[in-house]
Design an enzyme around this catalytic site. Structure first.
Site, mmCIF file in Angstrom:
data_model
loop_
_atom_site.group_PDB
_atom_site.id
_atom_site.type_symbol
_atom_site.label_atom_id
_atom_site.label_comp_id
_atom_site.label_asym_id
_atom_site.label_seq_id
_atom_site.Cartn_x
_atom_site.Cartn_y
_atom_site.Cartn_z
ATOM 1 N N SER A 1 0.827 -1.190 0.000
ATOM 2 C CA SER A 1 0.000 0.000 0.000
ATOM 3 C C SER A 1 0.876 1.260 0.000
ATOM 4 C CB SER A 1 -0.940 -0.067 1.208
ATOM 5 O OG SER A 1 -1.913 0.921 1.169
ATOM 6 N N HIS B 1 -2.347 -1.325 -4.393
ATOM 7 C CA HIS B 1 -3.806 -1.318 -4.559
ATOM 8 C C HIS B 1 -4.302 0.122 -4.530
ATOM 9 C CE1 HIS B 1 -4.608 -1.700 0.108
ATOM 10 N NE2 HIS B 1 -3.935 -0.619 -0.201
#
Length: 207
Positions: free
Chosen positions: A111, A136
């Site tokens: 992330s 993501h």
């Protein structure tokens, strides 16, 4: 990556930090291990990315720049991600300061951790052999009136678009490719991270 203004309850850091004793002309001096490594221009980004941690990392970068604006800074990353605004303060500082920031993934960079990993100086972004990288789209959560929820939804879409643009810039992938690949969690091994452009090479031994 969390867009939510709410902060997660973070696990406390280890109570015991190893100390290093050095002999000097004035006798012995003791440092905690992180302060000693900071003298070697090494910074650790570990755990959740949140405001307090981000402020400490920014302060360390600014200190090292003031000490020597020509020497590289080494940022070791082992992080599951965290709050976007906190991570962006680190990102902007990395781009702002004069020294190159070399990023090294150990363990995981997921992330926001992956975003900061790929934001290192070109040619100086590395993974250790068994580290993992995950990219993501931003996560968000908000409760309130319908109008406020709509405002926050528009804002998180703007943030998502900006982060995709930056990821495309640093990896060399097209914006469309980044948008497709971050639609869901995408995990990459160290070799896959090199192929994707998130890092430049894999470190197996010190030179």
């Amino acid at each position: 990556m969390s867009y939510s203004g709410e902060r997660d309850n973070l696990a406390p850091h280890m109570a015991l930090v190893p100390m290093v004793i050095e002999q000097t002309s004035r006798g012995e001096r003791s440092f905690d291990i992180y302060s000693r490594l900071l003298k070697e221009r090494v910074i650790f980004l570990t755990g959740q990315v949140e405001d307090h941690m981000a402020n400490l990392i920014v302060a360390q970068m600014l200190f090292l720049e003031a000490e020597n604006p020509e020497k590289d800074i080494y940022l070791y990353i082992n992080s599951p991600g965290g709050v976007i605004t906190a991570g962006m303060s680190i990102y902007d500082t990395m781009q702002f300061i004069k020294p190159d920031v070399s990023t090294i993934c150990m363990g995981q960079a997921a992330s926001m951790g992956a975003f900061l990993l790929t934001a290192g100086a070109k040619g100086k972004r590395f993974c250790l052999p068994n580290s993992r990288v995950m990219i993501h789209q931003p996560l968000g959560g908000y409760q309130g009136q319908a109008t406020d929820i709509e405002i926050h939804a528009r804002e998180i879409l703007k943030v998502k678009g900006r982060m995709n643009e930056l990821m495309a810039h640093h990896t060399g992938q097209s914006l469309e490719q980044i948008e497709r690949d971050t639609e869901r969690d995408r995990f990459l091994s160290a070799p896959e991270a090199v192929e994707y452009g998130l890092v430049d090479s894999i470190l197996t031994h010190r030179n």
